[in-house]
Design a protein around this motif. Structure first.
Motif, PDB file in Angstrom:
ATOM      1  N   ALA A 130       0.871  -1.296  -0.255  1.00 48.64           N
ATOM      2  CA  ALA A 130       0.113  -0.009  -0.025  1.00 48.64           C
ATOM      3  C   ALA A 130       0.840   1.373   0.117  1.00 48.64           C
ATOM      4  CB  ALA A 130      -0.855   0.004   1.313  1.00 48.64           C
ATOM      5  N   ARG A 131       0.593   2.309  -0.889  1.00 49.61           N
ATOM      6  CA  ARG A 131       1.486   3.533  -1.084  1.00 49.61           C
ATOM      7  C   ARG A 131       0.739   4.422   0.048  1.00 49.61           C
ATOM      8  NH1 ARG A 131       0.137   4.023  -7.273  1.00 49.61           N
ATOM      9  NH2 ARG A 131      -2.015   3.351  -6.182  1.00 49.61           N
ATOM     10  N   ARG A 132       1.393   5.476   0.147  1.00 49.15           N
ATOM     11  CA  ARG A 132       1.167   6.574   1.025  1.00 49.15           C
ATOM     12  C   ARG A 132      -0.252   7.067   0.746  1.00 49.15           C
ATOM     13  NH1 ARG A 132       5.553  10.828   3.373  1.00 49.15           N
ATOM     14  NH2 ARG A 132       6.727   9.257   4.913  1.00 49.15           N
ATOM     15  N   ARG A 133      -0.519   7.324  -0.462  1.00 50.42           N
ATOM     16  CA  ARG A 133      -1.482   7.995  -0.880  1.00 50.42           C
ATOM     17  C   ARG A 133      -3.002   7.100  -0.652  1.00 50.42           C
ATOM     18  NH1 ARG A 133      -0.970   8.680  -7.635  1.00 50.42           N
ATOM     19  NH2 ARG A 133      -0.795   6.326  -8.087  1.00 50.42           N
ATOM     20  N   ASP A 134      -2.649   5.823  -0.784  1.00 51.73           N
ATOM     21  CA  ASP A 134      -3.624   4.669  -0.412  1.00 51.73           C
ATOM     22  C   ASP A 134      -4.013   4.806   1.086  1.00 51.73           C
ATOM     23  OD1 ASP A 134      -3.500   3.950  -2.966  1.00 51.73           O
ATOM     24  OD2 ASP A 134      -1.848   2.408  -2.535  1.00 51.73           O
TER      25      ASP A 134
END
Length: 421
Positions: free
Chosen positions: A336-340
């Motif tokens: 999972a990315r930061r924006r997710d």
């Protein structure tokens, strides 16, 4: 593919948000209580303002969108009279005739005569018929063409004529309220009523007027010919003049009437008008200026509720970040990315406040419907723009106050988050 991924991501985050709300129902309710109260206030007050505005427009337009109302005082929003206003010279019969003869942009002119205007409007008189009394009737003398400018219609019978006026006939046309009081199940035409001690023959009745806040004073009017009224009350001096402007010449008619009256009342260029000229548009504008103050208070009250709700959302989301630290670590560990993470918590906050907004809209609508059912004279209608605005603001509160918790969650170190106990 990217759009499909985004849609799937939003859907998954929305489901997570709803699952969190189901898990912590009571906490979620307390969190959005401020948003709920703020939205309810907006919807309830807006519905009243919109209803009052629509009713005032209907009433004002009923009296003619091309008609000027000329009086010694300004017609419109009530206010405390100054000493100068109390002592003003009333408009005279000669003023009305001068307007009729010299204002070329006027199509017709009619006028009313009544006894001295009181602090709260026309002083009521007592009307009687066969043992029934109406202590709050309004008694005025009007010209035979008054109905044309009043934009009213005769319901039964007829209006009196110029001939009857010239011959000082003791005849009257009564409002719908007077007819209902005295002649609910009888034909009023030809009957004699006693008004302020004077016997008058009823020759016609008027259709019901639209009312503002249940005010049915116009329906309690008893009109008789101008000269007949003058015969009964020779001391009467107060005149109310109605000017019907020609098509497209409303502003020109207003300027002509104003200039004529200033000359007749010997006003200097630097003097303010000592008379009032109003129209449906000016009365509506005055009302909306008053209502704007109420709207401002409404905004302040609802803003406080939304601010409190926003702070509550931010606090609960910070708690949620702490409680779900390991979950965040796991999501980051699996890609999972930061924006997710940011969108997960932002959507949760927006769902929380959006739900509060929806509940507030429903409660506001119920309040509006209850007012409309219990107090028909107090109109209440919820405009679509208020619903859209209320919901949008509620969701925006979640977006704004959810940013810090969401960013805090996104910045967590995945290894430290996985070790969190």
């Amino acid at each position: 593919m990217k759009r499909s991924y985004r849609h799937r991501l939003v859907r998954e985050n929305l489901m997570l948000a709803l699952d969190t709300l189901r898990t912590h129902k009571f906490r979620s309710f307390l969190t959005v209580l401020g948003v709920l109260i703020g939205t309810t206030t907006v919807i309830a007050v807006t519905s009243l303002i919109a209803g009052l505005d629509r009713q005032l427009v209907d009433v004002a337009e009923q009296f003619g969108t091309h008609t000027l109302w000329v009086f010694k005082l300004q017609v419109g929003a009530p206010h405390a009279l100054t000493r100068e206003e109390r002592l003003r010279k009333p408009l005279s019969y000669e003023d009305a005739i001068a307007i009729r003869e010299q204002v070329h942009s006027a199509e017709a002119v009619s006028f009313e005569l009544f006894r001295e205007m009181g602090d709260f409007g026309l002083p009521p008189v007592t009307a009687r018929y066969r043992g029934k009394d109406m202590p709050d009737a309004l008694f005025v003398g009007v010209t035979a063409n008054h109905l044309q400018l009043l934009n009213a219609t005769v319901d039964v019978g007829r209006f009196f004529t110029d001939v009857e006026d010239q011959h000082r006939r003791d005849v009257a046309v009564i409002g719908n309220g007077v007819r209902e009081r005295f002649f609910e199940h009888a034909d009023p035409i030809g009957k004699t009523i006693l008004v302020d001690g004077h016997s008058l023959e009823v020759v016609g009745t008027l259709t019901k007027f639209k009312s503002f806040l249940g005010d049915d004073q116009n329906d309690k009017a008893i009109m008789m010919p101008y000269y007949s009224f003058k015969k009964l009350y020779p001391e009467a001096k107060d005149h109310f003049i109605c000017v019907l402007a020609r098509e497209g010449k409303m502003d020109e008619a207003k300027d002509e009437v104003s200039g004529l009256l200033r000359r007749r009342r010997h006003l200097k260029a630097s003097d303010e008008d000592n008379f009032g000229i109003a129209s449906a548009d000016s009365v509506i504008t005055q009302f909306r200026q008053v209502i704007s103050t109420v709207a401002l208070v409404m905004v302040v009250i609802s803003s406080i509720g939304l601010l409190v709700g926003g702070i509550g959302v931010m606090n609960i989301m910070l708690v949620s970040v702490t409680e779900r630290t390991r979950e965040i670590g796991v999501r980051k560990a699996v890609g999972a990315r930061r924006r997710d993470i940011i969108w997960q918590f932002l959507l949760e906050a927006m769902t929380l406040t959006g739900l509060g907004g929806v509940i507030g809209i429903l409660i506001g609508w119920l309040i509006s419907a209850t007012i409309r059912a219990l107090v028909p004279s107090l109109p209440s209608t919820v405009p679509l723009w208020a619903v859209v605005t209320g919901f949008s603001v509620a969701v925006s509160v979640g977006l704004i106050f959810g940013i810090w918790p969401a960013v805090k969650a996104a910045r967590l170190d995945p290894i430290a988050a996985l070790r969190y106990e």
